[in-house]
Scaffold this active site. Structure first.
Site, mmCIF file in Angstrom:
data_model
loop_
_atom_site.group_PDB
_atom_site.id
_atom_site.type_symbol
_atom_site.label_atom_id
_atom_site.label_comp_id
_atom_site.label_asym_id
_atom_site.label_seq_id
_atom_site.Cartn_x
_atom_site.Cartn_y
_atom_site.Cartn_z
ATOM 1 N N HIS B 177 0.849 -1.148 -0.007
ATOM 2 C CA HIS B 177 0.065 -0.103 -0.026
ATOM 3 C C HIS B 177 0.904 1.417 -0.196
ATOM 4 O O HIS B 177 1.990 1.192 0.827
ATOM 5 C CB HIS B 177 -0.968 0.007 1.260
ATOM 6 C CG HIS B 177 -2.039 0.938 1.084
ATOM 7 N ND1 HIS B 177 -3.217 0.596 1.229
ATOM 8 C CD2 HIS B 177 -1.849 2.200 1.148
ATOM 9 C CE1 HIS B 177 -4.199 1.873 1.061
ATOM 10 N NE2 HIS B 177 -3.207 2.845 1.012
ATOM 11 N N HIS B 179 3.008 3.952 0.897
ATOM 12 C CA HIS B 179 3.004 4.762 2.315
ATOM 13 C C HIS B 179 4.388 5.338 2.281
ATOM 14 O O HIS B 179 5.467 4.755 1.787
ATOM 15 C CB HIS B 179 2.862 3.753 3.396
ATOM 16 C CG HIS B 179 3.786 2.681 3.433
ATOM 17 N ND1 HIS B 179 3.800 1.490 2.725
ATOM 18 C CD2 HIS B 179 4.797 2.490 4.257
ATOM 19 C CE1 HIS B 179 4.615 0.872 3.024
ATOM 20 N NE2 HIS B 179 5.289 1.200 3.965
ATOM 21 N N HIS B 304 20.647 23.461 2.100
ATOM 22 C CA HIS B 304 19.626 23.358 1.255
ATOM 23 C C HIS B 304 18.881 21.940 0.963
ATOM 24 O O HIS B 304 19.463 21.010 0.626
ATOM 25 C CB HIS B 304 20.322 23.910 -0.118
ATOM 26 C CG HIS B 304 19.575 24.355 -1.263
ATOM 27 N ND1 HIS B 304 19.751 25.542 -1.848
ATOM 28 C CD2 HIS B 304 18.428 23.794 -1.942
ATOM 29 C CE1 HIS B 304 18.848 25.576 -2.891
ATOM 30 N NE2 HIS B 304 17.931 24.663 -2.943
#
Lengths: 345, 345
Positions: B177, B179, B304
């Site tokens: 699934h 995630h 960054h």
């Protein structure tokens, strides 16, 4: 809820979470079915020498003695017990011209990958892996490692020689015939360099080899696995891999080039003991191993060569790769206990 | 014989061999069959919320607006579009007592693994991965990452928050699934710490953000992949993984917490563009990604934040694990070209 432990490596700035919450036992990692390398003609089996580059070293047994030979001019020696040749797809290759510049510029970010990349076939028998090899055969392997180490370390463009082994498709061995690989590099690799720096610092502060100190402590710890006269095996305090173990010579040596005949024999023996136990415990799991050593005379007092064995039972995923922190679901204490029991049931 | 290139990372002391000798094209890595996660009841699908711990955050869509809720007292919210909850087997867990000491002693090698470990379900639709998600859904994912980042970064025992994604069984995703995972740690992880130190040095020497400098150069290089108003994607100079790519915000920001609404939208868009291209090019390969960011105000001028994506097409074996040198069989220039073509055929 008890908390997992965060542990730092003896020398490296590498942290590991020992995540035992899941309660996995070492034997939970034994796989019934493993992906297999493609079956077909094995280029490493006797009779197929023409499928590989010419040997840079082969051991031929004759009258109880080992003769060391090289393939030349298209000729391939047969009847070998050990055979070493350049990798067909080498990552590192020797400079073509003596005049080639091989020093990497300070601060540079590009260099030719000068060096060597070899395959060392450990036996004419396809499946004679360290777990199943005879001690005399393993002694040939140790001797061949050392022969190649002497030769490669003598090249002016070589600063390090990595001797390693991939076992099983999941650990990156695309061919299943028992073999190791040897890569000679033009600089000391980062992990070894960090060990060198940390061990030098310890030596300057305490006047002692940090590895000798670790060996002394781990021989008495719950992470101890096995030992013989010259070698000791233990699961390291901050193992990054489930079931990881390290093998150290008891005598202080920065390079395996100083090993004695008796130590060679005992190295062969402890390899057999440890890999037999690993195989029986986990149904012949995939693994990698790599020697850590120094070729620099200046490191003689503080570095201590050893072998690190990484069973491949878990996947380093997004967290590990993007942070450098590792999650290990088997404590080294559990790993060592299981291996001790597999050695002496 | 041409030599392979040894390349060093922009910041890290990490060397990679770009080993193109084998002549593998990116599409050679596309697998027809992939091992699949076990099929069964998916604990992340709607209706199965009781199989997971209570949500620490769920997004419920109501009247075109997102309501942010928490599960409490055994109750599980339904009808969510995003759902985030503690990992059932957390590697890191919060201290139980306010008085718990959470500073790791200088030079120490043991600490409790204080922190958090969460699962962020990216969609109620099992297969709505970034390659296939709608832009509004990906925007929910970005917003949820930021919500959890704010919350976790505010804990006194948290020094870093790693947001990462494992896709495919071979990349460590045991459930298929869609995630991500979020791990909050009590110290800054080694890889990010090394980037922080190197970028600080560059800033002190040159008065410029090294990442801004890299972005400027790579936008014009053969490693450029794609860009939009706010983000740019390129294959890094010393990619350790075949087909690796990084996504950077064009505007200098040390933390994604400073992202604007428009930038969020453009992050969602570039994620979709890149992962669609990767999927179509390599038949939905396994991959990992991880955000690199800083939570330390002192790093504002020189760090960054960005996202690093590591397709899992090769196995790091004995050489990589024991040396820290990587062998990559696809040049980043080839990787970028293939991805550019997959984006604009």
């Amino acid at each position: 809820m008890p908390h997992n432990e965060l542990r730092k490596d003896y020398l490296l700035d590498r942290w590991v979470v020992i995540a035992t919450e899941r309660g996995r036992r070492p034997t939970d990692f034994a796989k019934k079915e493993k992906p297999q390398a493609k079956v077909g003609v094995c280029p490493f089996c006797p009779g197929n020498e023409h499928l590989t580059p010419p040997a840079v070293l082969a051991y031929i047994e004759a009258g109880g003695k080992i003769e060391k030979v090289k393939d030349e001019d298209g000729f391939r020696h047969k009847g070998w017990v050990i055979r070493c040749f350049p990798n067909l797809y080498p990552a590192f290759t020797p400079p073509q011209e003596k005049a080639d510049k091989w020093e990497i510029a300070e601060g540079g970010d590009l260099a030719p990958a000068f060096g060597h990349h070899e395959v060392l076939v450990e036996s004419p028998n396809h499946d004679e892996h360290p777990s199943d090899a005879s001690i005399p055969q393993l002694l040939h392997v140790v001797n061949a490692y050392l022969d190649r180490l002497v030769e490669l370390a003598s090249k002016p463009y070589v600063r390090y020689v990595s001797i390693f082994r991939n076992h099983g498709l999941e650990a990156g061995a695309s061919l299943s015939h028992a073999h190791s690989q040897i890569i000679a590099t033009p600089f000391v690799p980062k992990i070894v360099e960090e060990e060198l720096q940390a061990s030098e610092r310890f030596w300057l502060e305490k006047g002692e080899c940090i590895f000798c100190n670790i060996i002394k402590r781990e021989r008495e710890s719950p992470r101890f696995i096995t030992e013989n006269q010259d070698f000791v095996a233990f699961a390291p305090w901050a193992s990054a891999n489930p079931m990881e173990f390290w093998i150290f010579p008891k005598r202080h040596m920065h390079t395996p080039l100083e090993i004695t005949e008796n130590e060679k024999l005992n190295l062969a023996k402890i390899l057999k003991t440890c890999f037999s136990a690993l195989k029986s415990l986990l149904n012949d799991p995939p693994y990698n191993y790599g020697f850590h050593l120094s070729l620099d005379e200046k490191t003689r007092q503080y570095y201590h060569w050893h072998l690190e064995v990484y069973p491949k039972l878990a996947i380093w995923a997004g967290f590990e790769k993007s942070t450098g922190i590792y999650i290990n679901t088997v404590s080294p204490e559990n790993a060592a206990e299981s291996l001790r029991k597999a050695i002496s049931p």
